[in-house]
Each structure stands twice: as C-alpha cells, then as structure tokens.
Design an enzyme around this catalytic site. Structure first.
Site, PDB file in Angstrom:
ATOM      1  N   GLU A  18       0.814  -1.228   0.000  1.00 44.25           N
ATOM      2  CA  GLU A  18       0.000   0.000   0.000  1.00 44.25           C
ATOM      3  C   GLU A  18       0.842   1.271   0.000  1.00 44.25           C
ATOM      4  OE1 GLU A  18      -3.158  -0.359   2.970  1.00 44.25           O
ATOM      5  OE2 GLU A  18      -4.302  -1.577   1.563  1.00 44.25           O
ATOM      6  N   GLU A  29      -5.284  -8.411  -1.486  1.00 47.19           N
ATOM      7  CA  GLU A  29      -6.064  -8.221  -0.248  1.00 47.19           C
ATOM      8  C   GLU A  29      -7.492  -7.876  -0.623  1.00 47.19           C
ATOM      9  OE1 GLU A  29      -4.750  -5.573   2.885  1.00 47.19           O
ATOM     10  OE2 GLU A  29      -2.669  -6.196   2.608  1.00 47.19           O
TER      11      GLU A  29
END
Ligand code: BGP
Length: 487
Positions: free
Chosen positions: A198, A383
């Site tokens: 991220e 994810e």
C-alpha cells in the site's frame, strides 16, 4: 460462465506485525510497529514516546513526533504486535489449515528487523532467515506458492530513529541490502515478490519512519521508496530471471458524489493521486500531472542524478492491489481515513460493515478493468475481505454467512472481469485468512478470517484456531477453481 484459467492462485495474505508476535525472539530487533498501542473505532492507536525532557508522551499514529521525542516502550501498555496471534510459534498448524482450505498461494511479509535487527548490520541474522526458510519448507510440503512482501508498512526502529526513516538515502541502501539477502537466500523457492505494501497511502512514523508528516516529507520519502523498489526489481531480475515483482497499492475505488462536473472532477483527481504511484513504478517515470500535484502541495522531490534511469530500469512485472470498498467524493469532501473509518460521503446504494467500510463488489470489477486498461500488465488481487464481528458458539462453530456472501459477490464480479472482460488476473489472496490484529485499530474483534483465533482486543484467550463456516465454503471454491460458489 466458463471456468477460471487452470493454475489461478487462491489463498490468503498476512503481515508479520499483525500475525507473528515473538517480537524479541530469534534475535529480532525492534520494529516501528512495536511501539504502537491498541485502539478502536473511537480511539486512535498511539505511538508511545519519551519526550525531550525525559517525560512520557504519545502521539497518534499519523501525527508528527514532537521535536526531540523518541519511541519508548512502557510496561503498563498493551502493544498488539508483541504477541500478535502467535504465528511465530504456530506456523506449522496455521499453514496446515491453509493447505486444508485448498490454498495454492500464501502471501506473507518478512519482518525486516528479524533479518537485520537494526538495519545497518553487515551480516543478516541467521535465526531470522531460518524462521522464514522453515515457513517456505512448510509451504513446499503442501504445494503452496509463497508470495513475499519484502516490506509491509514498517522498518527497523533504529533506521527510523537514526536516519529519519525513508527521508534518507541511507535507508534506501539498507533496504536494497536487505532485499538482496532475501533474493539470494530464497532463490528458486519464491517467484512472486512485492517490494512494498500500500505504498500510495503509507504515512506516519510506524509506516515510513519519518518524524514529520507534512507533504514535503511524505512525498520525498515515497520517492526514496520508488528508488529502493526499482533497484530491487533490477537486482531481482539479475539474480533470477524467473522472479516477478509487483508493489501493492490500496485501490479502493472513488465515485463522484453527483453528476455535477465539479464532483466528477474532484473524484477523478483523488483517484489520480493514487494512480500516480502506480504510474511511476509501472511506467518508470513521473506522469505529466505529478508536477501539478507537487506545486499544489508545495513539494520538491529530491531527484538525484541517475534517479530517472533507476526508475526506468526497475519497472514492475505485475500490478497488485488491495480492494476493500469504494468511497464517495465531491468537490468539498474532506476524507478522514483515520481509525479505520472509510471517510467520504454516504453511498445510499451500498451496505456497510460495522466499521463503515462500504461493500461494493462491482467496484472490484471496475477496478480490475481500470487498472488493466491503464497498465496492460497482469494483476494480482492480494487483499480483499470483510472485517466483521464474529461469535464463537458454545460448540466452537462460527456462522459467518455475511462473510460468505461478501466473498460470493466479489468472486462473481472478479470472474466477470476475468472471463468476460478478459483481464488477466494471476490470483486472489483474501486478507487475514486466520484472524489477526487490525492494522488501523489494533483490535482483534475486526475479524477477516475463515479461521477464528480465540483472542480478545487485549490479547486474552487460548489463541486456538477454529474453522468458521466460511472455511468449508472456501474449501469448496478452491476445489472447483471458483466454479462452485453456492452456499
Ligand atoms: C490494509 C493493510 C493490511 C490490513 C488491511 C485491513 O490496509 O495492508 O495490513 O490490516 O488493510 O485493514 P484493517 O486491519 O485496518 O481492517
């Protein structure tokens, strides 16, 4: 609908500081997350400090540290990373459960401070490497492919303290040395790598190690991370041409609040702020609009001679992202994503989890198409999942039908993207297949798993693992390669 391609990878994803525990075992050094307290929906996680005058202090995880303050641990504070859910001691049992659920891939992160406790050592910590070699051996036993995140939102605390984390080029060198150690040691045993997690939304001391959190510091730190990633990709290809590199981006979708052009433009700009990170790392150069963003935020990137070439020579092989939800943005919307809230405006068309994250399966199809249209590289969904409150019944069953429904709807849309839209997707790893500590709130009760971990928000419990209803359902999904989603 036709079937997914043979060899499509199904599995789950974890991060070391949310899963492993054993925070001082096996020669591990302190990691930035080791100073983070628990929190909740209403209460931010804090980083505990010793202030300049020696007194005790703390700051919210995304705030700047007071001048002269240093991270410090206190005996009367609960730090979730220290024990996490004890995967460090239970990895065999955990991987056996993953195998039973039919995983063909397992994404996990290596804890940098297990390999280089301070980050600056000449030689790696053998015991740390051995721990991950043991994990690889377990995975090989069950024919599960590893997908390794080299750095998941953390760094050795020493590097943060001493060099101001990713502000410093020294940390770039330390990262590349660390990555080289993994690439050489695990050569031939790992194909898929992620250089960072991220990267587009990382902020705060625990995640990037910088003491100040203004735009200038954060964007510059990200530039250094681009360089570290590009150098690693190049090196990784030299070490083994079969290595495939991605970086993971938070790709939850943005929608305009209305059809008012100002709202549409605002949501597009917000989206581009995320895509900019992928642009740099996938194309190998800053996009045209980066200049506008930097001017607006009064940022000057410390671009050194040779950086252009490094970026060009270290582009990613595949694109990977997390997708949890979509957010609604208008011209005047201020996004507040602290404490796990999704921020943005209400979306009357979507249901929400107890943490306010919208449930938007169609947004996943949209995102897969958007990302493939833009980069034309294979995609790995690394994810996705639903943070919910689960109940352990007296007979140790967990009836998480809501989670099954969440997965069904997301898998249906993923299949449409792959089979109808022809987006090449390598695989899917759900977030937290075995319940683990929440990143944003530090809670245990925000559970994502298909396997229940018996532990509460303060670390109490047997830590026993129990198969949820979704476990048996997911097993059927993996056995039929996604053909049978019925429940
Ligand atoms: C992503 C992180 C993970 C993870 C997940 C769920 O941002 O990569 O580390 O925790 O989100 O978020 P949370 O734990 O806050 O619910």
């Amino acid at each position: 609908m036709a079937s997914l391609p043979k060899g499509f990878l199904w599995g789950g994803a974890t991060a070391d500081f949310q899963f492993e525990g054993g925070y001082l075992e096996g020669g591990k050094g302190l990691s930035t997350h080791d100073f983070e307290t628990d929190g909740s929906h209403e209460r931010s996680r804090m980083i505990t400090l010793k202030l300049k005058d020696g007194s005790r202090g703390e700051v919210k995880t995304r705030a700047s540290l007071p001048e002269g303050a240093e991270t410090e641990l206190y005996d009367d504070v609960y730090y979730p990373s220290h024990k996490a859910v004890d995967h460090y001691h239970r990895y065999k049992e955990d991987i056996a459960l993953m195998a039973e659920a039919g995983f063909s891939v397992y994404r996990f992160s290596i804890c940098w401070s297990r390999i280089y406790p301070l980050g600056i050592e000449e030689e790696p910590n053998e015991e740390g490497l051995k721990f991950y070699e043991n994990i690889l051996s377990e995975l090989e036993k069950y024919n599960i492919q590893p997908l390794i995140t080299i750095c998941h939102d953390e760094l050795p605390d020493y590097l943060a303290k001493t060099y101001d984390g990713w502000s410093s080029r020294t940390v770039v060198d330390c990262y590349v040395k660390y990555a080289r150690t993994l690439l050489e040691r695990f050569k031939g045993r790992v194909k898929y790598w992620l250089t960072f997690n991220e990267l587009n939304i990382l902020s705060g001391y625990a995640q990037i190690g910088t003491h100040i959190h203004d735009h200038q510091t954060v964007y510059n730190a990200k530039h250094n991370m681009f360089i570290a990633s590009a150098l690693t990709v190049k090196l990784g290809h030299e070490i083994d041409e079969n290595n495939m590199f991605g970086t993971m981006y938070a790709m939850s979708q943005f929608y305009p609040k209305s059809s008012r052009p100002e709202d549409v433009e605002a949501s597009y700009q917000k989206r581009r702020m995320n895509l900019m990170f992928v642009d740099v790392m996938s194309r190998g150069y800053y996009p045209n609009y980066a200049d506008m963003i930097f001017k607006e935020k009064e940022v000057t990137i410390n671009m050194l001679e040779g950086d252009d070439e490094i970026l060009r020579n270290g582009t990613l092989d595949y694109i990977s992202f997390s997708y949890y939800r979509s957010m609604v943005v208008g011209k005047d919307t201020v996004l507040n994503q602290a404490m796990g809230f999704s921020g943005g405006e209400e979306n009357p068309y979507l249901e929400k989890t107890p943490w306010g994250w919208s449930v938007d399966p169609i947004g996943l199809r949209h995102t897969l198409n958007e990302v493939y249209d833009r980069y034309q590289k294979p995609i790995f969904i690394v994810e996705n999942g639903m943070g919910e409150i689960d109940f352990l019944e007296d007979d140790f069953t967990i009836n998480d039908d809501y989670r099954i429904k969440y997965f069904v709807r997301h898998f249906e849309e993923m299949k449409k993207a792959i089979l109808i839209d022809k987006v090449p997707v390598i695989g899917y790893t759900m977030w937290g297949p075995i319940d683990l500590v929440s990143l944003s709130t530090g809670e245990m009760k925000k559970r994502y798993g298909i396997i229940y971990t018996d532990m509460d928000d303060k670390g109490n419990g047997t830590l026993n693992r129990y198969r949820k209803k979704s476990f048996y359902w997911f097993k059927k999904v993996t056995e039929t390669n996604g053909d049978d989603l019925s429940y």
